[in-house]
Design a protein around this motif. Structure first.
Motif, PDB file in Angstrom:
ATOM      1  N   ILE A  56      37.420-118.825  15.104  1.00 24.75           N
ATOM      2  CA  ILE A  56      37.429-118.792  13.651  1.00 24.75           C
ATOM      3  C   ILE A  56      38.570-119.204  12.769  1.00 24.75           C
ATOM      4  O   ILE A  56      38.760-119.541  11.800  1.00 24.75           O
ATOM      5  N   ALA A  57      39.350-117.969  13.159  1.00 19.48           N
ATOM      6  CA  ALA A  57      40.809-117.758  12.443  1.00 19.48           C
ATOM      7  C   ALA A  57      41.557-118.967  12.352  1.00 19.48           C
ATOM      8  O   ALA A  57      42.133-119.447  11.476  1.00 19.48           O
ATOM      9  N   GLU A  58      41.590-119.569  13.632  1.00 16.40           N
ATOM     10  CA  GLU A  58      42.466-120.769  14.011  1.00 16.40           C
ATOM     11  C   GLU A  58      41.829-121.984  13.301  1.00 16.40           C
ATOM     12  O   GLU A  58      42.349-122.491  12.709  1.00 16.40           O
ATOM     13  N   VAL A  59      40.514-122.079  13.584  1.00 18.16           N
ATOM     14  CA  VAL A  59      39.818-123.412  12.874  1.00 18.16           C
ATOM     15  C   VAL A  59      39.785-123.321  11.274  1.00 18.16           C
ATOM     16  O   VAL A  59      40.297-124.358  10.682  1.00 18.16           O
ATOM     17  N   ALA A  60      39.808-122.248  10.772  1.00 20.44           N
ATOM     18  CA  ALA A  60      39.941-121.875   9.253  1.00 20.44           C
ATOM     19  C   ALA A  60      41.425-122.490   8.872  1.00 20.44           C
ATOM     20  O   ALA A  60      41.397-123.301   7.898  1.00 20.44           O
ATOM     21  N   GLU A  61      42.242-121.966   9.461  1.00 17.94           N
ATOM     22  CA  GLU A  61      43.596-122.126   9.026  1.00 17.94           C
ATOM     23  C   GLU A  61      43.972-123.634   9.215  1.00 17.94           C
ATOM     24  O   GLU A  61      44.618-124.381   8.261  1.00 17.94           O
ATOM     25  N   ARG A  62      43.633-124.343  10.154  1.00 15.71           N
ATOM     26  CA  ARG A  62      43.654-125.863  10.561  1.00 15.71           C
ATOM     27  C   ARG A  62      42.719-126.594   9.944  1.00 15.71           C
ATOM     28  O   ARG A  62      43.270-127.888   9.620  1.00 15.71           O
ATOM     29  N   ALA A  63      41.758-126.249   9.558  1.00 17.88           N
ATOM     30  CA  ALA A  63      40.768-126.968   8.744  1.00 17.88           C
ATOM     31  C   ALA A  63      41.174-127.019   7.396  1.00 17.88           C
ATOM     32  O   ALA A  63      40.572-127.804   6.370  1.00 17.88           O
TER      33      ALA A  63
END
Length: 251
Positions: A56-63
Motif C-alpha cells: 500500500i505504501a508503494e501504491v499510494a506513492e505511485r497513484a
C-alpha cells in the motif's frame, strides 16, 4: 515519503501517515492488524509492518495519494467501506462476487487459497476428516463460509475474531483443527507453531486478494496502474521475497 506515528482511534490502534504535499488527497486506509505476515504490529516500534503494508505504501506513492492508516477487526472492514467511513482497505481480502457487489476491487495482487492446520500428533489430513470436529476459523472470512457450505456436520465450527485466537485454541486443544488462508497458516506453522502444528491436505478454493475501495471510487484506475508498475519494475518481486521467500515463476 510520508512519516508515521502511533495514535489511538476509539478502542483500536491506528497509524497515521502525514501528508507530504498540500495538493495530494489524503485517503482513509484500514487494515486488520492480526493477519501475519501481511499486516502486523511491530512490538518494538509500534508501527504496522508486513507485505500488505509495503504494497500500500508503494501504491499510494505511485497513484498520488497520502493516507491515514487505521486498524479494525476484519469483519468490520467491508461494512466500513460500504458506509463510506473508510476509502481503501488492504488486509488479505479475497475477491468474491458477493463482496464485489458492495465494494470495488483492484486487480488481484496475491494468489492464495485455504489450508488445514492441525497439531503434529493429529491424523487428520483432508476436509472429510473435519466432519463433526471442533474447527477454528475467522469471523467474516471466506474460510468460515467455505466450512459452512462444505461440511454436513458443522456444529463444531467456531469463528474467532483474530487468527492468534484460533491458533491459541488449537495449541490448547480447545479445537481439533484450524482452517484459514494458506499464507497465514503456513507462516504460523513455520514460526510460533514450529514443531507443534503442521499444515495438511491440499490447497482448497484457490483465491486472489485485492485492494478493496468504496464503491465508485475514482482511485480504482490509479491503484491498478500502480500495481502494474510495481510488478513490471521488480518492486513487487522484492517485497514478495522479503516476506515469503522465492517467488513462483507464474506470479
Amino acid at each position: 515519503m510520508s512519516s508515521k506515528w502511533l495514535k489511538t482511534l476509539g478502542a483500536g490502534l491506528a497509524l497515521s501517515v502525514a501528508a507530504t504535499s498540500v495538493s495530494a488527497e489524503t485517503l482513509r486506509v484500514v487494515t486488520d492488524p492480526s493477519f501475519v505476515p501481511f499486516e502486523m504490529m511491530d512490538q518494538e516500534t509500534g508501527e504496522m509492518i508486513g507485505f500488505d503494508m509495503e504494497i500500500i505504501a508503494e501504491v499510494a506513492e505511485r497513484a498520488g495519494f497520502d493516507y491515514d492508516l487505521n486498524t479494525m477487526d476484519f469483519n468490520g472492514i467491508i461494512p466500513a467501506l460500504q458506509t463510506g467511513n473508510v476509502d481503501i482497505a488492504i488486509a488479505g481480502i479475497t475477491i468474491t462476487e458477493e463482496r464485489g457487489e458492495i465494494v470495488d476491487f483492484s486487480d488481484p495482487y496475491y494468489d492464495s487459497g485455504l489450508r488445514i492446520l492441525v497439531r503434529t500428533d493429529s491424523d487428520m489430513d483432508e476436509m472429510s476428516d473435519l466432519e463433526g470436529k471442533k474447527i477454528g476459523s475467522k469471523i467474516g472470512s471466506t474460510s468460515y463460509d467455505y466450512l459452512m457450505k462444505t461440511l454436513d456436520d458443522d456444529d463444531g465450527v467456531t469463528p474467532y475474531p483474530g487468527s492468534s485466537d484460533m491458533y491459541m485454541a488449537l495449541m490448547s486443544r480447545a479445537v481439533d483443527a484450524v482452517f484459514y488462508d494458506a499464507p497465514n497458516v503456513g507462516y504460523f506453522a513455520s514460526t510460533k507453531g514450529k514443531g507443534k502444528v503442521k499444515v495438511v491436505g491440499p490447497l482448497y478454493e484457490g483465491q486472489q486478494y485485492g485492494i478493496a475501495l468504496k464503491k465508485g471510487s475514482k482511485w480504482v484506475g490509479p491503484v491498478n496502474e500502480a500495481l502494474a508498475e510495481i510488478k513490471d519494475d521488480g518492486t513487487y518481486k522484492t517485497i514478495y521475497e522479503k516476506w515469503f521467500g522465492p517467488m513462483p515463476e507464474d506470479k
